[in-house]
Enzyme design. Structure first.
Site, PDB file in Angstrom:
ATOM      1  CG  HIS A   1      -8.633 106.560  66.982  1.00 43.36           C
ATOM      2  ND1 HIS A   1      -7.771 105.478  66.847  1.00 43.36           N
ATOM      3  CD2 HIS A   1      -8.522 107.258  65.816  1.00 43.36           C
ATOM      4  CE1 HIS A   1      -7.170 105.538  65.676  1.00 43.36           C
ATOM      5  NE2 HIS A   1      -7.595 106.606  65.037  1.00 43.36           N
TER       6      HIS A   1
ATOM      7  CG  HIS B   1      -6.348 114.617  65.756  1.00 40.30           C
ATOM      8  ND1 HIS B   1      -5.500 113.671  66.279  1.00 40.30           N
ATOM      9  CD2 HIS B   1      -7.044 113.994  64.766  1.00 40.30           C
ATOM     10  CE1 HIS B   1      -5.649 112.533  65.619  1.00 40.30           C
ATOM     11  NE2 HIS B   1      -6.587 112.704  64.702  1.00 40.30           N
TER      12      HIS B   1
HETATM   13  O1  G3P Z   1      -9.604 112.910  60.548  1.00 35.19           O
HETATM   14  C1  G3P Z   1      -8.223 112.993  60.491  1.00 35.19           C
HETATM   15  C2  G3P Z   1      -7.582 111.913  61.318  1.00 35.19           C
HETATM   16  O2  G3P Z   1      -8.225 111.882  62.557  1.00 35.19           O
HETATM   17  C3  G3P Z   1      -7.626 110.558  60.680  1.00 35.19           C
HETATM   18  O3  G3P Z   1      -6.812 109.631  61.341  1.00 35.19           O
HETATM   19  O4  G3P Z   1      -6.420 107.698  62.801  1.00 35.19           O
HETATM   20  O5  G3P Z   1      -6.469 109.980  63.776  1.00 35.19           O
HETATM   21  O6  G3P Z   1      -8.554 108.919  62.999  1.00 35.19           O
HETATM   22  P1  G3P Z   1      -7.082 109.035  62.784  1.00 35.19           P
HETATM   23 CA    CA Z   2     -10.040 110.661  63.422  1.00 31.19          CA
END
Ligand code: G3P
Ligand code: CA
Length: 242
Positions: free
Chosen positions: A50, A8
């Site tokens: 992000h 992630h």
């Molecule tokens: O794609 C899953 C997750 O990344 C969504 O939440 O806020 O981490 O982009 P965020």
């Molecule tokens: Ca994300």
């Protein structure tokens, strides 16, 4: 079966999120799938970050969409994580594609904040279209479901991930079918047996974010979740589970 692991924002537990350092670290750790967030600069460049502003990871004022690439590329987005990462810059989408080609699948999340980025879906689709090596190896996701429908209109071939967000389950499932999503992405809090089973009955995959604790990973494994997004691509190692 254990859920697959998706790094992630790269290996963002070990290196600053959404930087080349985080993606390199994830690949070095053996990750075969990586997630990241795509936004757009004022002059239409696709960039990997992000937040819609630079405060948290850059320590400066400024919105991504209000900055040119020349301005954004000067911001240090590594130092906040630790001195050894000082000098990390916001990557361009092309750089991440170059790094990961032939090594990992990608979960490309289009961020469309308060003010949607004009033309972002078209730019992402056009770029992928020119990169044949990525055929079938990139999943485009978004909380912005209109954007997903646009992606589908532009690219019948696209793999789509539907980020549920605040959408009611019945509405989400209907949209998932309409847009032809491969996978449904839900938060760890949202993930329960009924929801995972509903997604599987519909022949879609159930992906869950963001899962950093072994006990949560085990719970989701028992539910039959297909993959989890984690900041720690070694979440499934024996010691982590002990
Ligand atoms: O794609 C899953 C997750 O990344 C969504 O939440 O806020 O981490 O982009 P965020
Ligand atoms: Ca994300």
């Amino acid at each position: 079966m254990k859920p697959a692991l998706i790094a992630h924002r790269g290996a963002s537990g070990y290196a600053p999120e959404n930087t080349m350092a985080a993606f390199e670290r994830a690949l070095a750790m053996g990750a075969n799938s990586m997630e990241f967030d795509v936004q757009q600069t004022k002059d239409g460049k696709l960039v990997v970050i992000h937040d819609s502003d630079l405060k948290r990871v850059g320590g400066v004022r400024g919105r991504v969409g209000a900055m040119t690439w020349a301005e954004l590329s000067k911001v240090d987005v590594g130092a906040w994580f630790g001195p050894s990462f000082a000098g990390q810059r916001v990557p361009r989408l092309e750089e991440v594609l170059d790094l990961a080609e032939g090594r990992a699948e990608l979960q490309l999340e289009i961020k469309n904040p308060e003010r949607p980025y004009p033309g972002i879906a078209e730019r992402v689709v056009n770029l992928l279209r020119t990169r044949k090596a990525w055929d079938g190896k990139v999943c485009i996701s978004s909380f912005d479901h209109e954007c997903l429908f646009l992606v589908r209109t532009l690219a019948s071939w696209a793999r789509i991930g539907y980020l549920v967000g605040l959408t009611r389950r019945e509405t989400a499932l209907r949209e998932v079918r309409e847009v032809g999503a491969d996978s449904v992405h839900m938060s760890s809090r949202q993930a329960d047996r009924r929801w995972v089973e509903a997604v599987h009955r519909d022949k879609r995959k159930a992906f869950v974010y963001t899962v950093n604790e072994p006990k949560d990973y085990e719970r989701l494994g028992r539910l039959g979740v297909d993959a989890v997004f984690t900041n720690f691509p070694d979440l499934d190692r024996e010691e982590a589970a002990a």
